[in-house]
Structure formats: structure tokens, C-alpha cells
Motif scaffolding. Structure first.
Motif, short mmCIF file in Angstrom:
data_model
loop_
_atom_site.label_atom_id
_atom_site.label_comp_id
_atom_site.label_asym_id
_atom_site.label_seq_id
_atom_site.Cartn_x
_atom_site.Cartn_y
_atom_site.Cartn_z
N TYR A 48 9.55 -3.74 20.16
CA TYR A 48 8.25 -3.58 19.50
C TYR A 48 8.23 -2.28 18.71
N VAL A 49 7.33 -2.24 17.77
CA VAL A 49 7.14 -1.06 16.95
C VAL A 49 5.63 -0.81 16.82
N ARG A 50 5.28 0.47 16.86
CA ARG A 50 3.88 0.89 16.65
C ARG A 50 3.89 1.84 15.47
N LEU A 51 3.08 1.53 14.47
CA LEU A 51 3.07 2.38 13.30
C LEU A 51 1.66 2.58 12.76
N THR A 52 1.51 3.71 12.12
CA THR A 52 0.27 4.04 11.43
C THR A 52 0.54 3.87 9.94
N VAL A 53 -0.30 3.09 9.29
CA VAL A 53 -0.13 2.80 7.87
C VAL A 53 -1.32 3.35 7.10
N GLU A 54 -1.02 4.05 6.02
CA GLU A 54 -2.06 4.59 5.14
C GLU A 54 -1.82 4.04 3.73
N LEU A 55 -2.90 3.67 3.07
CA LEU A 55 -2.83 3.21 1.69
C LEU A 55 -3.46 4.26 0.78
N MET A 56 -2.72 4.68 -0.24
CA MET A 56 -3.24 5.62 -1.22
C MET A 56 -3.98 4.81 -2.29
N VAL A 57 -5.30 5.01 -2.34
CA VAL A 57 -6.17 4.18 -3.17
C VAL A 57 -6.96 5.08 -4.12
N GLU A 58 -7.14 4.61 -5.34
CA GLU A 58 -8.04 5.34 -6.23
C GLU A 58 -9.44 5.25 -5.65
N GLY A 59 -10.16 6.35 -5.62
CA GLY A 59 -11.43 6.48 -4.91
C GLY A 59 -12.42 5.35 -5.09
N ASP A 60 -12.54 4.81 -6.29
CA ASP A 60 -13.52 3.76 -6.56
C ASP A 60 -13.17 2.44 -5.89
N ASN A 61 -11.91 2.25 -5.53
CA ASN A 61 -11.46 0.97 -4.99
C ASN A 61 -11.37 0.93 -3.47
N LEU A 62 -11.78 1.97 -2.82
CA LEU A 62 -11.63 2.06 -1.36
C LEU A 62 -12.38 0.94 -0.64
N THR A 63 -13.59 0.65 -1.03
CA THR A 63 -14.36 -0.40 -0.35
C THR A 63 -13.76 -1.79 -0.57
N ILE A 64 -13.17 -2.01 -1.74
CA ILE A 64 -12.53 -3.29 -2.01
C ILE A 64 -11.29 -3.46 -1.12
N VAL A 65 -10.49 -2.41 -1.01
CA VAL A 65 -9.29 -2.46 -0.15
C VAL A 65 -9.70 -2.66 1.30
N GLU A 66 -10.76 -1.97 1.71
CA GLU A 66 -11.26 -2.12 3.09
C GLU A 66 -11.69 -3.56 3.36
N HIS A 67 -12.31 -4.19 2.38
CA HIS A 67 -12.73 -5.58 2.52
C HIS A 67 -11.55 -6.52 2.75
N HIS A 68 -10.43 -6.24 2.09
CA HIS A 68 -9.24 -7.09 2.18
C HIS A 68 -8.27 -6.63 3.27
N SER A 69 -8.64 -5.66 4.07
CA SER A 69 -7.71 -5.09 5.06
C SER A 69 -7.19 -6.09 6.09
#
Length: 129
Positions: A48-69
Motif C-alpha cells: 500500500y501507499v499513502r500520499l498527499t496530493v496537492e494541485l496548483m490551481v489558478e486562484g479563480d478556478n479553485l472552486t471548480i477543481v474542488e467540485h470535480h475532486s
């Protein structure tokens, strides 16, 4: 006096050029909780693997990316689950996996929104057994 006047005009010119450069406004989206999944291990051993993933997003698109998470999280888990133990445990393999995940996330976001929306996908923490 001329020396100070020259220095002042140089600094004014420099500051005018710097102000023309547009600063990018990026935010980071992190998947919560961390991603924990199995991978293909040798000798019928469960890996198994445990990882923390971060997405670098342009500020205006953060809510859209969160919606599709949920969709993006599933794609990352699917990619990692198909990897071999050798790839999971090597630094080069991890870099390749990170690139695969980034490409897949961008592709899914293009399908859903018409734009990739993220600049970079980062693995900020990686633990495997």
C-alpha cells in the motif's frame, strides 16, 4: 549630484519594467483525507501507499477543481493501483507516476470544463510499505 540623479532615474526605469510583469495568483488544493491505496506487489504480498496530493490551481478556478475532486481522486487511485512495486519504491518511478497523474487530471478537467485548470500536480508526502 549627477551620480545620484543617474541612480534615481535607473531605479525608476527598473521599477516601471517590474510593474509591467503580471504576478500569477495560484492557490493549492489538497485532497483530504490523504490518498491510501494498494498497488501490485510481488510474492502475493499486499502493498500500500499513502500520499498527499496537492494541485496548483489558478486562484479563480479553485472552486471548480474542488467540485470535480471526487473524479480526480478516483483517477489518481486508479493510476497508482496499476503500478508495480518496483515503480512505487523508486524515485524515478514516483516521478513517472506523478506525471501520469498530472496528465490524467488535466485530461479529465478538459473533458469536464474545457480547460486543464491546473498548472501542476505535486506529491507532497509519500509513504509506502
Amino acid at each position: 549630484m549627477f551620480k545620484y540623479l543617474f541612480l534615481f532615474s535607473f531605479l525608476l526605469t527598473l521599477s516601471a519594467n517590474v510593474s509591467q510583469v503580471k504576478a500569477s495568483n495560484y492557490a493549492y488544493f489538497g485532497f483530504e483525507p490523504d490518498i491510501i491505496t494498494n498497488y501490485v506487489a510481488v510474492k502475493k504480498k499486499m502493498g500500500y501507499v499513502r500520499l498527499t496530493v496537492e494541485l496548483m490551481v489558478e486562484g479563480d478556478n479553485l472552486t471548480i477543481v474542488e467540485h470535480h475532486s471526487p473524479l480526480l481522486r478516483d483517477a489518481i487511485i486508479d493510476i497508482i493501483g496499476q503500478q508495480s512495486e518496483a515503480k512505487i519504491k523508486s524515485m524515478k518511478g514516483r516521478a513517472e507516476i506523478q506525471l501520469l497523474c498530472e496528465e490524467q487530471v488535466k485530461e479529465l478537467l478538459i473533458q469536464e470544463t474545457g480547460e486543464p485548470l491546473i498548472k501542476k500536480l505535486l506529491f507532497t508526502q509519500w509513504l509506502d510499505n
